[in-house]
Design a protein around this motif. Structure first.
Motif, PDB file in Angstrom:
ATOM      1  N   SER A   1       0.838  -1.185   0.000  1.00  0.00           N
ATOM      2  CA  SER A   1       0.000   0.000   0.000  1.00  0.00           C
ATOM      3  C   SER A   1       0.883   1.247   0.000  1.00  0.00           C
ATOM      4  O   SER A   1       1.768   1.387   0.831  1.00  0.00           O
ATOM      5  N   THR A   2       0.632   2.159  -0.950  1.00  0.00           N
ATOM      6  CA  THR A   2       1.391   3.402  -1.007  1.00  0.00           C
ATOM      7  C   THR A   2       0.406   4.559  -1.001  1.00  0.00           C
ATOM      8  O   THR A   2      -0.610   4.536  -1.698  1.00  0.00           O
ATOM      9  N   LEU A   3       0.712   5.571  -0.220  1.00  0.00           N
ATOM     10  CA  LEU A   3      -0.145   6.745  -0.105  1.00  0.00           C
ATOM     11  C   LEU A   3       0.623   7.984  -0.514  1.00  0.00           C
ATOM     12  O   LEU A   3       1.798   8.136  -0.194  1.00  0.00           O
ATOM     13  N   LEU A   4      -0.061   8.853  -1.226  1.00  0.00           N
ATOM     14  CA  LEU A   4       0.519  10.157  -1.545  1.00  0.00           C
ATOM     15  C   LEU A   4       0.538  11.002  -0.279  1.00  0.00           C
ATOM     16  O   LEU A   4      -0.201  10.738   0.679  1.00  0.00           O
ATOM     17  N   ALA A   5       1.366  12.023  -0.284  1.00  0.00           N
ATOM     18  CA  ALA A   5       1.483  12.891   0.897  1.00  0.00           C
ATOM     19  C   ALA A   5       0.135  13.490   1.271  1.00  0.00           C
ATOM     20  O   ALA A   5      -0.225  13.562   2.454  1.00  0.00           O
ATOM     21  N   ILE A   6      -0.642  13.900   0.266  1.00  0.00           N
ATOM     22  CA  ILE A   6      -1.943  14.506   0.562  1.00  0.00           C
ATOM     23  C   ILE A   6      -2.915  13.469   1.127  1.00  0.00           C
ATOM     24  O   ILE A   6      -3.808  13.805   1.912  1.00  0.00           O
ATOM     25  N   GLU A   7      -2.730  12.209   0.727  1.00  0.00           N
ATOM     26  CA  GLU A   7      -3.590  11.143   1.239  1.00  0.00           C
ATOM     27  C   GLU A   7      -3.259  10.838   2.692  1.00  0.00           C
ATOM     28  O   GLU A   7      -4.154  10.574   3.510  1.00  0.00           O
ATOM     29  N   VAL A   8      -1.958  10.860   3.010  1.00  0.00           N
ATOM     30  CA  VAL A   8      -1.530  10.650   4.394  1.00  0.00           C
ATOM     31  C   VAL A   8      -2.109  11.726   5.293  1.00  0.00           C
ATOM     32  O   VAL A   8      -2.656  11.458   6.372  1.00  0.00           O
ATOM     33  N   GLU A   9      -1.997  12.962   4.844  1.00  0.00           N
ATOM     34  CA  GLU A   9      -2.511  14.086   5.618  1.00  0.00           C
ATOM     35  C   GLU A   9      -4.024  14.001   5.786  1.00  0.00           C
ATOM     36  O   GLU A   9      -4.581  14.325   6.837  1.00  0.00           O
ATOM     37  N   PHE A  10      -4.690  13.554   4.724  1.00  0.00           N
ATOM     38  CA  PHE A  10      -6.147  13.410   4.772  1.00  0.00           C
ATOM     39  C   PHE A  10      -6.564  12.420   5.844  1.00  0.00           C
ATOM     40  O   PHE A  10      -7.465  12.678   6.645  1.00  0.00           O
ATOM     41  N   LEU A  11      -5.894  11.263   5.892  1.00  0.00           N
ATOM     42  CA  LEU A  11      -6.259  10.233   6.860  1.00  0.00           C
ATOM     43  C   LEU A  11      -5.846  10.597   8.280  1.00  0.00           C
ATOM     44  O   LEU A  11      -6.379  10.057   9.242  1.00  0.00           O
ATOM     45  N   ARG A  12      -4.899  11.520   8.387  1.00  0.00           N
ATOM     46  CA  ARG A  12      -4.476  11.970   9.712  1.00  0.00           C
ATOM     47  C   ARG A  12      -5.338  13.110  10.248  1.00  0.00           C
ATOM     48  O   ARG A  12      -5.237  13.461  11.427  1.00  0.00           O
ATOM     49  N   ASN A  13      -6.164  13.662   9.397  1.00  0.00           N
ATOM     50  CA  ASN A  13      -7.047  14.743   9.816  1.00  0.00           C
ATOM     51  C   ASN A  13      -7.977  14.240  10.917  1.00  0.00           C
ATOM     52  O   ASN A  13      -8.600  13.183  10.792  1.00  0.00           O
ATOM     53  N   SER A  14      -8.067  15.000  11.996  1.00  0.00           N
ATOM     54  CA  SER A  14      -8.833  14.542  13.157  1.00  0.00           C
ATOM     55  C   SER A  14     -10.302  14.303  12.832  1.00  0.00           C
ATOM     56  O   SER A  14     -10.922  13.358  13.330  1.00  0.00           O
ATOM     57  N   GLN A  15     -10.872  15.179  11.986  1.00  0.00           N
ATOM     58  CA  GLN A  15     -12.278  15.009  11.623  1.00  0.00           C
ATOM     59  C   GLN A  15     -12.490  13.731  10.823  1.00  0.00           C
ATOM     60  O   GLN A  15     -13.443  12.980  11.061  1.00  0.00           O
ATOM     61  N   VAL A  16     -11.598  13.488   9.870  1.00  0.00           N
ATOM     62  CA  VAL A  16     -11.694  12.281   9.046  1.00  0.00           C
ATOM     63  C   VAL A  16     -11.467  11.045   9.907  1.00  0.00           C
ATOM     64  O   VAL A  16     -12.189  10.045   9.801  1.00  0.00           O
ATOM     65  N   GLU A  17     -10.464  11.126  10.767  1.00  0.00           N
ATOM     66  CA  GLU A  17     -10.152   9.997  11.638  1.00  0.00           C
ATOM     67  C   GLU A  17     -11.344   9.641  12.519  1.00  0.00           C
ATOM     68  O   GLU A  17     -11.660   8.462  12.710  1.00  0.00           O
ATOM     69  N   GLN A  18     -12.031  10.667  13.012  1.00  0.00           N
ATOM     70  CA  GLN A  18     -13.186  10.439  13.862  1.00  0.00           C
ATOM     71  C   GLN A  18     -14.371   9.918  13.047  1.00  0.00           C
ATOM     72  O   GLN A  18     -15.085   9.010  13.468  1.00  0.00           O
ATOM     73  N   ALA A  19     -14.588  10.489  11.891  1.00  0.00           N
ATOM     74  CA  ALA A  19     -15.716  10.076  11.049  1.00  0.00           C
ATOM     75  C   ALA A  19     -15.589   8.623  10.611  1.00  0.00           C
ATOM     76  O   ALA A  19     -16.581   7.885  10.546  1.00  0.00           O
ATOM     77  N   LEU A  20     -14.363   8.213  10.304  1.00  0.00           N
ATOM     78  CA  LEU A  20     -14.122   6.839   9.841  1.00  0.00           C
ATOM     79  C   LEU A  20     -13.873   5.871  10.991  1.00  0.00           C
ATOM     80  O   LEU A  20     -13.764   4.666  10.766  1.00  0.00           O
ATOM     81  N   ASP A  21     -13.748   6.420  12.213  1.00  0.00           N
ATOM     82  CA  ASP A  21     -13.451   5.610  13.391  1.00  0.00           C
ATOM     83  C   ASP A  21     -12.170   4.799  13.164  1.00  0.00           C
ATOM     84  O   ASP A  21     -12.093   3.604  13.451  1.00  0.00           O
ATOM     85  N   LEU A  22     -11.148   5.492  12.645  1.00  0.00           N
ATOM     86  CA  LEU A  22      -9.921   4.804  12.243  1.00  0.00           C
ATOM     87  C   LEU A  22      -9.161   4.193  13.410  1.00  0.00           C
ATOM     88  O   LEU A  22      -8.511   3.161  13.259  1.00  0.00           O
ATOM     89  N   ARG A  23      -9.242   4.811  14.577  1.00  0.00           N
ATOM     90  CA  ARG A  23      -8.517   4.257  15.723  1.00  0.00           C
ATOM     91  C   ARG A  23      -9.054   2.881  16.094  1.00  0.00           C
ATOM     92  O   ARG A  23      -8.291   1.946  16.367  1.00  0.00           O
ATOM     93  N   ALA A  24     -10.368   2.754  16.092  1.00  0.00           N
ATOM     94  CA  ALA A  24     -10.983   1.462  16.406  1.00  0.00           C
ATOM     95  C   ALA A  24     -10.658   0.441  15.322  1.00  0.00           C
ATOM     96  O   ALA A  24     -10.390  -0.731  15.613  1.00  0.00           O
ATOM     97  N   ILE A  25     -10.657   0.905  14.066  1.00  0.00           N
ATOM     98  CA  ILE A  25     -10.341   0.007  12.953  1.00  0.00           C
ATOM     99  C   ILE A  25      -8.909  -0.506  13.056  1.00  0.00           C
ATOM    100  O   ILE A  25      -8.642  -1.701  12.904  1.00  0.00           O
ATOM    101  N   ARG A  26      -7.972   0.407  13.330  1.00  0.00           N
ATOM    102  CA  ARG A  26      -6.568   0.007  13.450  1.00  0.00           C
ATOM    103  C   ARG A  26      -6.372  -0.961  14.621  1.00  0.00           C
ATOM    104  O   ARG A  26      -5.596  -1.920  14.528  1.00  0.00           O
ATOM    105  N   SER A  27      -7.091  -0.714  15.707  1.00  0.00           N
ATOM    106  CA  SER A  27      -6.997  -1.595  16.867  1.00  0.00           C
ATOM    107  C   SER A  27      -7.490  -2.992  16.533  1.00  0.00           C
ATOM    108  O   SER A  27      -6.866  -3.998  16.904  1.00  0.00           O
ATOM    109  N   LEU A  28      -8.609  -3.072  15.817  1.00  0.00           N
ATOM    110  CA  LEU A  28      -9.140  -4.376  15.415  1.00  0.00           C
ATOM    111  C   LEU A  28      -8.202  -5.079  14.437  1.00  0.00           C
ATOM    112  O   LEU A  28      -8.028  -6.303  14.506  1.00  0.00           O
ATOM    113  N   GLN A  29      -7.599  -4.311  13.550  1.00  0.00           N
ATOM    114  CA  GLN A  29      -6.656  -4.901  12.599  1.00  0.00           C
ATOM    115  C   GLN A  29      -5.457  -5.497  13.323  1.00  0.00           C
ATOM    116  O   GLN A  29      -4.974  -6.583  12.976  1.00  0.00           O
ATOM    117  N   ARG A  30      -4.969  -4.789  14.341  1.00  0.00           N
ATOM    118  CA  ARG A  30      -3.834  -5.309  15.115  1.00  0.00           C
ATOM    119  C   ARG A  30      -4.233  -6.574  15.870  1.00  0.00           C
ATOM    120  O   ARG A  30      -3.448  -7.525  15.966  1.00  0.00           O
TER     121      ARG A  30
END
Length: 211
Positions: free
Chosen positions: A2-31
């Motif tokens: 998986s490769t991400l462009l710099a703008i894509e990395v920043e997008f996924l790190r955005n707090s609003q996006v992270e919260q909307a996608l519930d990325l922390r919970a997703i990453r925890s489940l993936q681990r």
């Protein structure tokens, strides 16, 4: 990988996006899932060492004498079935894995860890390990002929690579009559099935009639 462009990395790190996608919970489940697969794989390798010890005992003088006195005569295929309840092909795979050098296993696990860190899903399994040992970098190559307990055929490869699973985007199973239908499609639109076009169409028709 998986490769991400710099703008894509920043997008996924955005707090609003992270919260909307519930990325922390997703990453925890993936681990959690990855750690579960690691544990299962480690237990399989531990079992493989014990299986090799069993196979060696049956070929030892002690084992030969014990089986002769009991009036039983088991070959390798029979040992796998009688002692472990496994068919020949799987028994030989476990035995082959149990004979691998620890250095190879450590390298395989290291590459799997790297793949997971990059967001990929490595095939951390008995099948994936054996493909790794014999591929020499070609992870899609299949072993020709029948597996042999003694014939390793692994050799030293100048470069080895792990197999990364391609995510599945569609699955369908149907139990109708005397024939089961199973279809799987990955994100490359590659279809995996043993059924005929007519059998798959019958399953689709069954679904259409219920919609």
């Amino acid at each position: 990988m998986s490769t991400l462009l710099a703008i894509e990395v920043e997008f996924l790190r955005n707090s609003q996006v992270e919260q909307a996608l519930d990325l922390r919970a997703i990453r925890s489940l993936q681990r959690t899932l990855a750690n579960g697969q690691k544990k299962k794989f480690a237990q399989t390798l531990e079992l493989s060492k014990k299986v090799v010890a069993v196979a060696n005992w049956f070929t030892s003088e002690e084992g030969k004498q014990a089986t002769a006195e009991a009036g039983i005569y088991w070959n390798n295929e029979t040992i796998g079935l009688k002692v472990f309840g496994w068919q020949k092909s799987y028994y030989y795979k476990v035995v082959k894995a149990g004979k691998l050098d620890d250095v190879i296993i450590e390298e395989f696990n290291r590459l799997c860890d790297e793949a997971e860190a990059n967001g990929d899903e490595p095939n951390r399994s008995l099948e994936g390990l054996l493909k790794f040992t014999r591929s020499g970098g070609n992870t899609t190559a299949e072993a020709g002929g029948e597996e042999s307990e003694d014939g390793d055929g692994d050799g030293e490869a100048t470069e080895r690579a792990i197999e990364v699973r391609i995510p599945t985007i569609f699955t369908m199973t149907y139990k109708g009559g005397d024939k089961n239908v199973s279809v799987r499609i990955n994100e490359n639109n590659e279809i995996a099935t043993t059924n005929s076009r007519e059998e798959i169409q019958a399953a689709i028709n069954f679904l259409n009639n219920l919609i």
